[in-house]
Write a protein that holds these residues in place. Structure first.
Motif, mmCIF file in Angstrom:
data_model
loop_
_atom_site.group_PDB
_atom_site.id
_atom_site.type_symbol
_atom_site.label_atom_id
_atom_site.label_comp_id
_atom_site.label_asym_id
_atom_site.label_seq_id
_atom_site.Cartn_x
_atom_site.Cartn_y
_atom_site.Cartn_z
ATOM 1 N N THR A 182 47.488 -25.434 -17.331
ATOM 2 C CA THR A 182 47.848 -24.526 -18.411
ATOM 3 C C THR A 182 47.523 -25.153 -19.769
ATOM 4 O O THR A 182 47.363 -24.447 -20.753
ATOM 5 C CB THR A 182 49.346 -24.176 -18.360
ATOM 6 O OG1 THR A 182 50.120 -25.384 -18.370
ATOM 7 C CG2 THR A 182 49.671 -23.384 -17.102
ATOM 8 N N ASP A 183 47.444 -26.479 -19.824
ATOM 9 C CA ASP A 183 47.085 -27.192 -21.050
ATOM 10 C C ASP A 183 45.569 -27.318 -21.101
ATOM 11 O O ASP A 183 44.982 -28.299 -20.626
ATOM 12 C CB ASP A 183 47.755 -28.571 -21.063
ATOM 13 C CG ASP A 183 47.542 -29.325 -22.377
ATOM 14 O OD1 ASP A 183 46.666 -28.917 -23.162
ATOM 15 O OD2 ASP A 183 48.256 -30.330 -22.599
ATOM 16 N N LEU A 184 44.915 -26.305 -21.695
ATOM 17 C CA LEU A 184 43.459 -26.288 -21.702
ATOM 18 C C LEU A 184 42.876 -27.397 -22.565
ATOM 19 O O LEU A 184 41.806 -27.930 -22.263
ATOM 20 C CB LEU A 184 42.953 -24.927 -22.186
ATOM 21 C CG LEU A 184 43.291 -23.723 -21.307
ATOM 22 C CD1 LEU A 184 42.617 -22.473 -21.853
ATOM 23 C CD2 LEU A 184 42.874 -23.965 -19.870
ATOM 24 N N GLY A 185 43.562 -27.732 -23.652
ATOM 25 C CA GLY A 185 43.075 -28.796 -24.515
ATOM 26 C C GLY A 185 42.944 -30.100 -23.764
ATOM 27 O O GLY A 185 41.913 -30.782 -23.825
ATOM 28 N N ARG A 186 43.984 -30.459 -23.047
ATOM 29 C CA ARG A 186 43.943 -31.689 -22.256
ATOM 30 C C ARG A 186 42.841 -31.614 -21.207
ATOM 31 O O ARG A 186 42.058 -32.559 -21.020
ATOM 32 C CB ARG A 186 45.288 -31.918 -21.579
ATOM 33 C CG ARG A 186 45.286 -33.085 -20.605
ATOM 34 C CD ARG A 186 46.534 -33.097 -19.740
ATOM 35 N NE ARG A 186 46.281 -33.813 -18.498
ATOM 36 C CZ ARG A 186 47.044 -33.739 -17.424
ATOM 37 N NH1 ARG A 186 48.115 -32.957 -17.412
ATOM 38 N NH2 ARG A 186 46.737 -34.427 -16.340
ATOM 39 N N MET A 187 42.752 -30.482 -20.503
ATOM 40 C CA MET A 187 41.769 -30.335 -19.444
ATOM 41 C C MET A 187 40.346 -30.519 -19.972
ATOM 42 O O MET A 187 39.535 -31.261 -19.397
ATOM 43 C CB MET A 187 41.914 -28.955 -18.801
ATOM 44 C CG MET A 187 40.987 -28.704 -17.624
ATOM 45 S SD MET A 187 41.073 -26.983 -17.022
ATOM 46 C CE MET A 187 40.029 -26.163 -18.236
ATOM 47 N N VAL A 188 40.039 -29.863 -21.077
ATOM 48 C CA VAL A 188 38.679 -29.886 -21.614
ATOM 49 C C VAL A 188 38.349 -31.247 -22.216
ATOM 50 O O VAL A 188 37.262 -31.801 -22.003
ATOM 51 C CB VAL A 188 38.503 -28.762 -22.651
ATOM 52 C CG1 VAL A 188 37.194 -28.917 -23.409
ATOM 53 C CG2 VAL A 188 38.561 -27.401 -21.968
ATOM 54 N N TRP A 189 39.287 -31.826 -22.961
ATOM 55 C CA TRP A 189 38.985 -33.091 -23.635
ATOM 56 C C TRP A 189 38.910 -34.267 -22.671
ATOM 57 O O TRP A 189 38.160 -35.219 -22.905
ATOM 58 C CB TRP A 189 39.995 -33.353 -24.745
ATOM 59 C CG TRP A 189 39.606 -32.667 -26.017
ATOM 60 C CD1 TRP A 189 39.993 -31.427 -26.435
ATOM 61 C CD2 TRP A 189 38.716 -33.162 -27.027
ATOM 62 N NE1 TRP A 189 39.405 -31.121 -27.642
ATOM 63 C CE2 TRP A 189 38.621 -32.167 -28.022
ATOM 64 C CE3 TRP A 189 37.997 -34.340 -27.174
ATOM 65 C CZ2 TRP A 189 37.832 -32.336 -29.157
ATOM 66 C CZ3 TRP A 189 37.203 -34.512 -28.307
ATOM 67 C CH2 TRP A 189 37.128 -33.517 -29.288
ATOM 68 N N ALA A 229 35.791 -39.978 -29.249
ATOM 69 C CA ALA A 229 36.234 -38.702 -28.681
ATOM 70 C C ALA A 229 37.741 -38.711 -28.447
ATOM 71 O O ALA A 229 38.429 -37.710 -28.705
ATOM 72 C CB ALA A 229 35.494 -38.411 -27.368
ATOM 73 N N VAL A 230 38.268 -39.824 -27.982
ATOM 74 C CA VAL A 230 39.716 -39.935 -27.783
ATOM 75 C C VAL A 230 40.448 -39.802 -29.119
ATOM 76 O O VAL A 230 41.472 -39.118 -29.217
ATOM 77 C CB VAL A 230 40.065 -41.283 -27.111
ATOM 78 C CG1 VAL A 230 41.574 -41.509 -27.105
ATOM 79 C CG2 VAL A 230 39.530 -41.314 -25.686
ATOM 80 N N ALA A 231 39.917 -40.431 -30.157
ATOM 81 C CA ALA A 231 40.554 -40.355 -31.480
ATOM 82 C C ALA A 231 40.559 -38.923 -32.005
ATOM 83 O O ALA A 231 41.550 -38.468 -32.591
ATOM 84 C CB ALA A 231 39.831 -41.279 -32.455
ATOM 85 N N GLY A 237 45.812 -32.949 -31.574
ATOM 86 C CA GLY A 237 47.091 -32.675 -30.932
ATOM 87 C C GLY A 237 47.022 -32.663 -29.424
ATOM 88 O O GLY A 237 47.965 -32.233 -28.763
ATOM 89 N N VAL A 238 45.919 -33.161 -28.877
ATOM 90 C CA VAL A 238 45.737 -33.195 -27.430
ATOM 91 C C VAL A 238 46.256 -34.519 -26.888
ATOM 92 O O VAL A 238 45.928 -35.591 -27.416
ATOM 93 C CB VAL A 238 44.252 -33.033 -27.061
ATOM 94 C CG1 VAL A 238 44.032 -33.231 -25.563
ATOM 95 C CG2 VAL A 238 43.747 -31.662 -27.494
ATOM 96 N N THR A 239 47.070 -34.440 -25.836
ATOM 97 C CA THR A 239 47.569 -35.640 -25.167
ATOM 98 C C THR A 239 46.825 -35.809 -23.856
ATOM 99 O O THR A 239 46.950 -34.979 -22.948
ATOM 100 C CB THR A 239 49.078 -35.544 -24.900
ATOM 101 O OG1 THR A 239 49.767 -35.385 -26.144
ATOM 102 C CG2 THR A 239 49.586 -36.797 -24.202
ATOM 103 N N LEU A 240 46.026 -36.857 -23.769
ATOM 104 C CA LEU A 240 45.286 -37.136 -22.546
ATOM 105 C C LEU A 240 46.205 -37.820 -21.535
ATOM 106 O O LEU A 240 47.087 -38.589 -21.915
ATOM 107 C CB LEU A 240 44.080 -38.025 -22.844
ATOM 108 C CG LEU A 240 43.108 -37.499 -23.910
ATOM 109 C CD1 LEU A 240 41.971 -38.488 -24.120
ATOM 110 C CD2 LEU A 240 42.554 -36.138 -23.518
ATOM 111 N N ASP A 241 45.969 -37.545 -20.256
ATOM 112 C CA ASP A 241 46.820 -38.103 -19.208
ATOM 113 C C ASP A 241 45.946 -38.784 -18.158
ATOM 114 O O ASP A 241 45.937 -38.408 -16.995
ATOM 115 C CB ASP A 241 47.674 -37.000 -18.577
ATOM 116 C CG ASP A 241 48.703 -37.554 -17.595
ATOM 117 O OD1 ASP A 241 49.045 -38.746 -17.691
ATOM 118 O OD2 ASP A 241 49.141 -36.793 -16.713
ATOM 119 N N VAL A 242 45.214 -39.813 -18.610
ATOM 120 C CA VAL A 242 44.293 -40.510 -17.708
ATOM 121 C C VAL A 242 44.519 -42.021 -17.744
ATOM 122 O O VAL A 242 43.676 -42.792 -17.272
ATOM 123 C CB VAL A 242 42.826 -40.203 -18.078
ATOM 124 C CG1 VAL A 242 42.499 -38.746 -17.823
ATOM 125 C CG2 VAL A 242 42.539 -40.575 -19.527
#
Length: 323
Positions: A182-189, A229-231, A237-242
């Protein structure tokens, strides 16, 4: 059995089509590459590599989605074209979309769902990202892939959860492991960080993903592209979970060391590249948010300059390809 249309049946699209056909779905293949379509129509579609070796006969193979004729609306339409072809592709498949059809856009980089939504009902659209395939077309009618690490989808604008799940079921029945977000920002980034690391740098150096990882100079550039890209993602406002994003990139890349990203393959074939949707998108978003992205910006400009050597009207291909 589902009715599926794959619009943009290049290397990745051919892997999708081959495995879905093998699972018993009625898959219609759309590809502008005449020799590839002709080979599929004459001999079937062969998919080799990580998933095994199979030859299947799709329900149809044409060069334009406007030529696909169905008895009923498709259950699933996968728009797997290059990012710069999404508008035309979405427009051409509008007649295949019914009230229960799910249209999945699967492109590298940023911006494709917005483009598709301008042509189709936004409530029919799912955003997709895939990774770790390392797919290629060694010859017409044949697709090869080195892995199938990541297949992720999320609803774009009001797509019902039940229909998103049903579309994911088609993929799962065909051997793909699918995660829904549901978090498209996280998914795409999370995917874009990987693309930024390897797309532009492999295009410029001619190295495989493993070659970039092993070469200290190439890896320094690739790592900087990923870190920028991470920065930018963080500033968005995207939180990556990797976990550690750089180690995540190394792990995924290390799983397919012999793979050549699609941007490198496009350069070798003297096709237009997707640099503006990948490294260029990182640079644009960085500029918008005030985040410096000098490496992505430089890589983008160099790829554009190289691309112009074969896209300029009347230009002759360079005398040698990168090794």
């Amino acid at each position: 059995m589902a009715v599926v249309v794959i619009v943009g049946c290049g290397a990745m699209g051919s892997v999708y089509a081959g495995l879905m056909t093998d699972a018993g779905h009625a898959v219609h293949v759309v590809c502008r590459r005449g020799p590839h379509v002709e080979a599929i129509a004459a001999r079937g579609l062969r998919v080799t590599g990580h998933s095994g070796d199979r030859t299947v006969v799709p329900a149809g193979a044409v060069r334009d989605a406007a030529d696909v004729v169905l008895d009923r609306p498709a259950d699933l339409v996968v728009v797997a074209t290059k990012a710069y072809d999404v508008a035309v592709a979405a427009r051409s498949c509008a007649h295949l979309v019914g009230p229960d059809t799910v249209v999945q856009t699967i492109q590298n980089g940023l911006g494709s769902p917005e483009v598709a939504a301008a042509e189709l009902d936004p409530g029919r659209i799912a955003v997709g990202v895939v990774g770790g395939f390392g797919a290629s077309l060694p010859e017409p009618g044949v697709a090869h892939h080195n892995g199938m690490e990541m297949v992720r989808f999320g609803p774009w604008d009001g797509l019902p959860a039940a229909q998103l799940e049903a579309s994911a079921g088609i993929w799962r029945s065909s051997g793909f492991s699918v995660a829904l977000y549901t978090d498209l920002g996280r998914m795409v980034w999370e995917k874009l960080v990987m693309n930024a690391a390897f797309s532009g740098p492999t295009c410029l150096t001619g190295l495989t993903i493993g070659g970039v990882l092993e070469d200290p100079d190439a890896w320094a550039v690739a790592r900087a592209c990923a870190e920028e890209a991470v920065a930018v993602a963080t500033a968005s406002g995207v939180t990556l979970d990797v976990g550690d994003p750089v180690e995540h990139v190394r792990r995924l890349g290390g799983a397919i060391p012999h793979a050549r990203p699609s941007m490198l393959l496009d350069a070798l074939a003297r096709h237009r590249c997707e640099i503006d949707a990948i490294n260029g998108a990182v640079a644009r978003e960085g500029a918008r948010l005030g985040v410096p992205t000098p490496v992505n910006d430089t890589v983008t400009r160099l790829v554009r300059a190289r691309e112009r050597t074969w896209l300029r009207p009347g230009a002759q291909p360079p005398g040698c390809d990168p090794a």
